[in-house]
Design an enzyme around this catalytic site. Structure first.
Site, PDB file in Angstrom:
ATOM      1  CG  HIS A 243      93.510 -40.487  36.682  1.00 52.86           C
ATOM      2  ND1 HIS A 243      94.599 -40.989  37.612  1.00 52.86           N
ATOM      3  CD2 HIS A 243      93.400 -41.647  35.907  1.00 52.86           C
ATOM      4  CE1 HIS A 243      94.994 -42.212  37.511  1.00 52.86           C
ATOM      5  NE2 HIS A 243      94.289 -42.807  36.255  1.00 52.86           N
ATOM      6  CG  ASP A 244      92.028 -36.508  33.132  1.00 57.26           C
ATOM      7  OD1 ASP A 244      93.160 -36.321  33.802  1.00 57.26           O
ATOM      8  OD2 ASP A 244      91.957 -37.010  31.968  1.00 57.26           O
TER       9      ASP A 244
END
Ligand code: BDR
Ligand code: CA
Length: 313
Positions: A243-244
């Site tokens: 994700h990040d």
């Protein structure tokens, strides 16, 4: 080379936060003014320590790390040890950090930095619950006009949620903070699950990090192997969503992502749909367009960028 883009990374590491921080630390196009920790994946005591561990892993112990909000604005803290492990960074065996935490509170740092730097030159990169960012906006509303933009990982719409059927973790943990941020008028770019679920840490991609043969490459492979096991089982995929790092990759290569401007509103009332990001993708309401929501990613290009940059550390 053009002047480096000034950023503040607000984070709750978290293996995927860690890879995002490594990507930023490896990239000369970015000037990291500070890393602010927030409670999220694990409690604050661990997230701030994990942020320092990652700076040291990257060989950048001079990076300023600040500790922020210990809990969400209104709700009790929900953590995610089942995904990230007890430490939040399970996988590699990283030493206890030697670098010191800054004395200043993260929220004060965010406010003071934005008031001191030239207006419109600092981008905020939230990778966790939005508590610190909301507190800063509440503490000094003048910062809203001074923030260049916020590029955040959070939410989901077509893909649904990952912590409830409809809510994504970062927004679910502090929906009231997310509401403050999405109503702030600051230009926002959103990396929702609709993007990150297309960025899978397949075994081939993890092997590419390991093949770097460096401490960073090997630790990254170990973090990802731990982190992906939960989602591999949940989604039945080879690899889990990374994700990040999408947030940092967007700053470096925005052409990797595709999306559109629309309204994003956050559910803060209903227990059933608490933390849902209601994204008006089709423009069926007259609500103002307050964010650019990404939906697609060139995932091969994204992983190529990650391997190339982490290889520099
Ligand atoms: C988000 O939640 C956390 O578990 C990850 O670090 C990421 O920021 C994904 O929903
Ligand atoms: Ca995170």
């Amino acid at each position: 080379m053009p002047k480096a883009q000034k950023i503040i990374i607000d984070t709750d590491p978290g293996q995927d936060d860690a890879v995002a921080i490594l990507l930023a630390l490896a990239s000369p196009e970015l000037d990291i003014l500070g890393i602010t920790a927030v409670a999220g994946n694990v409690p604050l005591k661990l997230t701030e320590k994990n942020a320092r561990k990652i700076c040291e892993l990257a060989g950048k112990p001079d990076t300023k790390v600040f500790s922020g909000a210990i809990r969400p604005l209104v709700r009790e803290l929900v953590t995610a040890e089942e995904v990230h492990g007890k430490t939040g960074l399970d996988g590699p065996d990283l030493p206890e950090p030697k670098m010191k935490l800054q004395d200043q509170h993260a929220v004060d740092f965010i406010v003071e930095t934005l008031m001191a730097e030239e207006s419109g030159t600092v981008t905020l990169c939230p990778l966790g619950p939005l508590t610190n960012i909301a507190l800063a906006l509440i503490r000094e509303p003048k910062i809203a006009k001074r923030i260049e933009k916020i590029v955040l990982m959070g939410g989901g719409f077509f893909e649904g949620g990952n912590v409830t059927p409809i809510a994504e973790f970062n927004i679910y943990v502090d929906p009231h903070a997310a509401d403050v941020v999405f109503r702030s008028g600051v230009p926002i770019v959103v990396m929702p699950l609709d993007v990150t679920h297309k960025a899978l840490t397949t075994s081939k991609r993890v092997a590419a990090f390991r093949k770097l043969g460096t401490r960073v490459g090997i630790a990254t492979a170990q973090m990802l192997e731990f982190f992906e096991r939960f989602d591999e089982e949940k989604y039945g995929t080879d690899g889990g969503p990374l994700h990040d790092p999408c947030v940092i990759a967007y700053l470096l290569k925005p052409e990797l992502f595709k999306g559109r401007e629309c309204n994003v509103s956050v559910e803060t009332a209903s227990e059933l749909t608490m933390g849902m990001t209601v994204i008006d993708w089709w423009g069926v309401t007259k609500r103002p367009k307050n964010a650019t929501v990404m939906r697609d990613i060139d995932h091969d290009g994204f992983f190529a960028l990650l391997v190339e940059r982490l290889g520099r550390l």
